[in-house]
Design an enzyme around this catalytic site. Structure first.
Site, PDB file in Angstrom:
ATOM      1  N   LYS A   1       0.861  -1.189   0.000  1.00 40.15           N
ATOM      2  CA  LYS A   1       0.000   0.000   0.000  1.00 40.15           C
ATOM      3  C   LYS A   1       0.887   1.224   0.000  1.00 40.15           C
ATOM      4  O   LYS A   1       2.043   1.173   0.436  1.00 40.15           O
ATOM      5  CB  LYS A   1      -0.878   0.018   1.250  1.00 40.15           C
TER       6      LYS A   1
HETATM    7  P1  NAD Z   1     -12.912   7.620  -2.508  1.00 39.97           P
HETATM    8  O1  NAD Z   1     -11.874   8.674  -2.422  1.00 39.97           O
HETATM    9  O2  NAD Z   1     -13.511   7.301  -3.825  1.00 39.97           O
HETATM   10  O3  NAD Z   1     -14.122   7.982  -1.503  1.00 39.97           O
HETATM   11  C1  NAD Z   1     -13.917   8.243  -0.158  1.00 39.97           C
HETATM   12  C2  NAD Z   1     -15.224   8.788   0.384  1.00 39.97           C
HETATM   13  O4  NAD Z   1     -15.110   8.950   1.803  1.00 39.97           O
HETATM   14  C3  NAD Z   1     -15.595  10.175  -0.169  1.00 39.97           C
HETATM   15  O5  NAD Z   1     -16.995  10.243  -0.344  1.00 39.97           O
HETATM   16  C4  NAD Z   1     -15.151  11.107   0.951  1.00 39.97           C
HETATM   17  O6  NAD Z   1     -15.811  12.357   0.955  1.00 39.97           O
HETATM   18  C5  NAD Z   1     -15.540  10.258   2.141  1.00 39.97           C
HETATM   19  N1  NAD Z   1     -14.901  10.686   3.374  1.00 39.97           N
HETATM   20  C6  NAD Z   1     -13.619  11.066   3.565  1.00 39.97           C
HETATM   21  N2  NAD Z   1     -13.437  11.434   4.843  1.00 39.97           N
HETATM   22  C7  NAD Z   1     -14.633  11.267   5.455  1.00 39.97           C
HETATM   23  C8  NAD Z   1     -15.098  11.478   6.780  1.00 39.97           C
HETATM   24  N3  NAD Z   1     -14.281  11.938   7.718  1.00 39.97           N
HETATM   25  N4  NAD Z   1     -16.393  11.198   7.046  1.00 39.97           N
HETATM   26  C9  NAD Z   1     -17.217  10.747   6.094  1.00 39.97           C
HETATM   27  N5  NAD Z   1     -16.853  10.507   4.830  1.00 39.97           N
HETATM   28  C10 NAD Z   1     -15.573  10.786   4.521  1.00 39.97           C
HETATM   29  O7  NAD Z   1     -12.262   6.336  -1.836  1.00 39.97           O
HETATM   30  P2  NAD Z   1     -12.690   4.817  -2.032  1.00 39.97           P
HETATM   31  O8  NAD Z   1     -11.845   4.243  -3.084  1.00 39.97           O
HETATM   32  O9  NAD Z   1     -14.176   4.709  -2.111  1.00 39.97           O
HETATM   33  O10 NAD Z   1     -12.184   4.185  -0.652  1.00 39.97           O
HETATM   34  C11 NAD Z   1     -12.996   4.201   0.518  1.00 39.97           C
HETATM   35  C12 NAD Z   1     -12.475   3.156   1.480  1.00 39.97           C
HETATM   36  O11 NAD Z   1     -12.540   1.875   0.859  1.00 39.97           O
HETATM   37  C13 NAD Z   1     -11.036   3.334   1.926  1.00 39.97           C
HETATM   38  O12 NAD Z   1     -10.914   2.866   3.248  1.00 39.97           O
HETATM   39  C14 NAD Z   1     -10.284   2.428   0.980  1.00 39.97           C
HETATM   40  O13 NAD Z   1      -9.039   2.026   1.500  1.00 39.97           O
HETATM   41  C15 NAD Z   1     -11.253   1.274   0.877  1.00 39.97           C
HETATM   42  N6  NAD Z   1     -11.128   0.411  -0.302  1.00 39.97           N
HETATM   43  C16 NAD Z   1     -11.188   0.935  -1.562  1.00 39.97           C
HETATM   44  C17 NAD Z   1     -11.130   0.076  -2.648  1.00 39.97           C
HETATM   45  C18 NAD Z   1     -11.268   0.561  -4.067  1.00 39.97           C
HETATM   46  O14 NAD Z   1     -11.369  -0.277  -4.969  1.00 39.97           O
HETATM   47  N7  NAD Z   1     -11.343   1.862  -4.332  1.00 39.97           N
HETATM   48  C19 NAD Z   1     -10.968  -1.300  -2.450  1.00 39.97           C
HETATM   49  C20 NAD Z   1     -10.930  -1.794  -1.158  1.00 39.97           C
HETATM   50  C21 NAD Z   1     -11.018  -0.925  -0.094  1.00 39.97           C
END
Ligand code: NAD
Length: 441
Positions: free
Chosen positions: A121
């Site tokens: 990561k």
């Molecule tokens: P992203 O950047 O697309 O979205 C993140 C979202 O979280 C946004 O809507 C943002 O405004 C919101 N956010 C940020 N801080 C916040 C807070 N304090 N309170 C409420 N909402 C808040 O990111 P993503 O890719 O959707 O990732 C989200 C989570 O999922 C992360 O933990 C990431 O590690 C995990 N994840 C992502 C993937 C992927 O394929 N993108 C895969 C597995 C896990």
């Protein structure tokens, strides 16, 4: 700067603490499972210690004319089962300890779904929402990061992917920059635009996986997803796609949120219009005809399923007693602290752990990488079918371990993952005494 080791406390932590760093929190969960496997001390240290940690300086002259310096990180945690795999996050709070924690989660996640990968990561401590950073600046930051990291990544070494605040466009810049050094290499990252070697179904994959495991976990609880109420924290890639797929399964998504706040409609939100508002105005809080609530209120809603899909450690010792959901499905990584995990277990609220619940993304990343290596494209139906089959198999296996060992789904997922990584490590020649779980899968 690189260093081959991070200090890892080999002692088994007996009680969870609220002041755990993110990496300590993951290792606490690891030790819980390792105790039940009777894993030797030497193997524990080997499996917890990151393989390599890279930290680079990223100086950029911004379009506005100022010189700004960021820090970029890549932690490569384990490669016993294959090349390392994991996302890249752009966020001001990105640091080495968080990258270690998320890298190790990737090792356990790829093992739970049995992909031929290890875990990694990384990220950059920049804020894409900073009005002082243009799109062009973000491109320069990304390219400088790749210039300094390119010797350590590659299709057979370490394959980044999107995470918080990174997307297909960022992956496209990485392909272009990496290819300047190594020739055209789309397989260096996944989550690319389809026009540049990306896969059908990758963008929606994590959310689809969340919905698939949520439906199975609900069924096991005797809860029908048809008509069930759902609250989702985070409306980015994972949160918005989870909402869409859960709604397609008949659930009523009553609340969603982002960094600016949360919205609620007891009759179920009109997700298409919320998505349009986010595209046009950047946040769910601009949606009309809904109630405004805080992110904290969202976590405490009386709903059937709660999906935290934003950042880590949002459900902690201070608010876990306020959670009223019947089931938590971890769409994001590490949203529930170990202390909160205990409180939720005491209160009979099951948690489907991140390393299973959000593994759909890395699963389709694997399909994308396979397509890049074979230079052969799969159709959307094939991707979706294989994704669902992979997650259903992983969910079933984790549940069997949980039932056999009488442990939580999280501990069961760690048991399964540790067995697989320990076995591969042993087969590669690492001997650590009589306590190895030889021959188990
Ligand atoms: P992203 O950047 O697309 O979205 C993140 C979202 O979280 C946004 O809507 C943002 O405004 C919101 N956010 C940020 N801080 C916040 C807070 N304090 N309170 C409420 N909402 C808040 O990111 P993503 O890719 O959707 O990732 C989200 C989570 O999922 C992360 O933990 C990431 O590690 C995990 N994840 C992502 C993937 C992927 O394929 N993108 C895969 C597995 C896990």
């Amino acid at each position: 700067m690189t260093s081959a080791s991070a200090s890892v406390d080999a002692e088994t932590a007996a009680m969870p603490r609220e002041d755990f760093t993110p990496f300590e929190a993951v290792n606490f969960q690891f030790d819980r499972a390792a105790d039940l496997l009777d894993l030797s001390e030497a193997m524990r240290v080997a499996l917890k210690t990151p393989y390599r940690e890279v930290m680079v300086e990223i100086p950029v002259i911004c379009e506005a004319g100022d010189l700004r310096t960021f820090r970029g990180y890549r932690v490569q945690h384990n490669l016993a089962r294959g090349p390392m795999k994991g996302g890249l996050r752009y966020h001001p709070e990105v640091d080495l300890d968080e990258a270690r924690a998320l890298a190790s989660l990737m090792t356990w996640k790829t093992a739970v779904v049995d992909l031929p990968y290890g875990g990694a990561k990384g990220g950059i401590d920049c804020d894409p929402r900073d009005p002082g950073l243009s799109q062009r600046d973000l491109e320069s930051i990304t390219r400088t990061f790749v210039d300094r990291l390119q010797v350590f990544i590659g299709p057979n070494q370490d394959i980044p992917a999107p995470d918080v605040n990174t997307n297909a466009q960022v992956m496209a810049w990485i392909v272009d920059e990496y290819s300047k050094f190594h020739g055209f290499t789309p397989g260096v990252v996944t989550g690319k635009p389809i026009a540049l070697g990306g896969s059908e179904g990758r963008e929606s994959a994590t959310g689809r996986g969340v919905a698939v495991v949520a439906s199975h976990a609900s069924k096991d609880l005797g809860l029908d997803l048809e008509g069930a109420t759902v609250a989702i924290q985070g409306f980015g890639n994972v949160g918005s796609w989870s909402a869409r797929f859960l709604a397609d399964m008949g659930a009523r998504v009553v609340a969603v949120s982002d960094v600016d706040g949360a919205i609620f409609d007891g009759d179920g939100l009109d997700l298409a219009s919320v998505t349009e508002v986010v595209a046009a105005q950047g946040s769910v809080v601009h949606a009309e005809g809904v109630a405004s609530i805080s992110n904290e209120d969202l976590l405490a809603l009386d709903v059937d399923v709660l999906v935290p899909a934003a950042l880590g450690h949002v459900i902690h010792g201070g608010n876990a007693r306020h959670v009223r959901a019947r089931l938590i499905v971890e769409g994001g990584n590490a949203p529930v602290t170990p202390v909160a995990d205990e409180i939720l277990a005491e209160r009979g609220i099951p948690v489907v752990p991140d390393i299973l619940a959000n593994a759909g993304g890395v699963t389709v990343s694997y399909f994308e990488w396979v397509q890049n290596l074979q230079q052969f494209r799969w159709g959307a139906d094939r991707v979706d079918q294989e994704l669902v089959a992979t997650l259903e198999r992983a969910y079933r296996t984790v549940r069997e371990v949980a039932e056999a060992k009488k442990v939580s789904l999280r501990t069961a997922a760690f048991i399964l993952a540790i067995r697989r990584v320990a076995r591969a490590t042993e087969l590669r020649g690492f001997r650590s005494g009589p306590h190895m779980p030889t021959g188990q899968r």
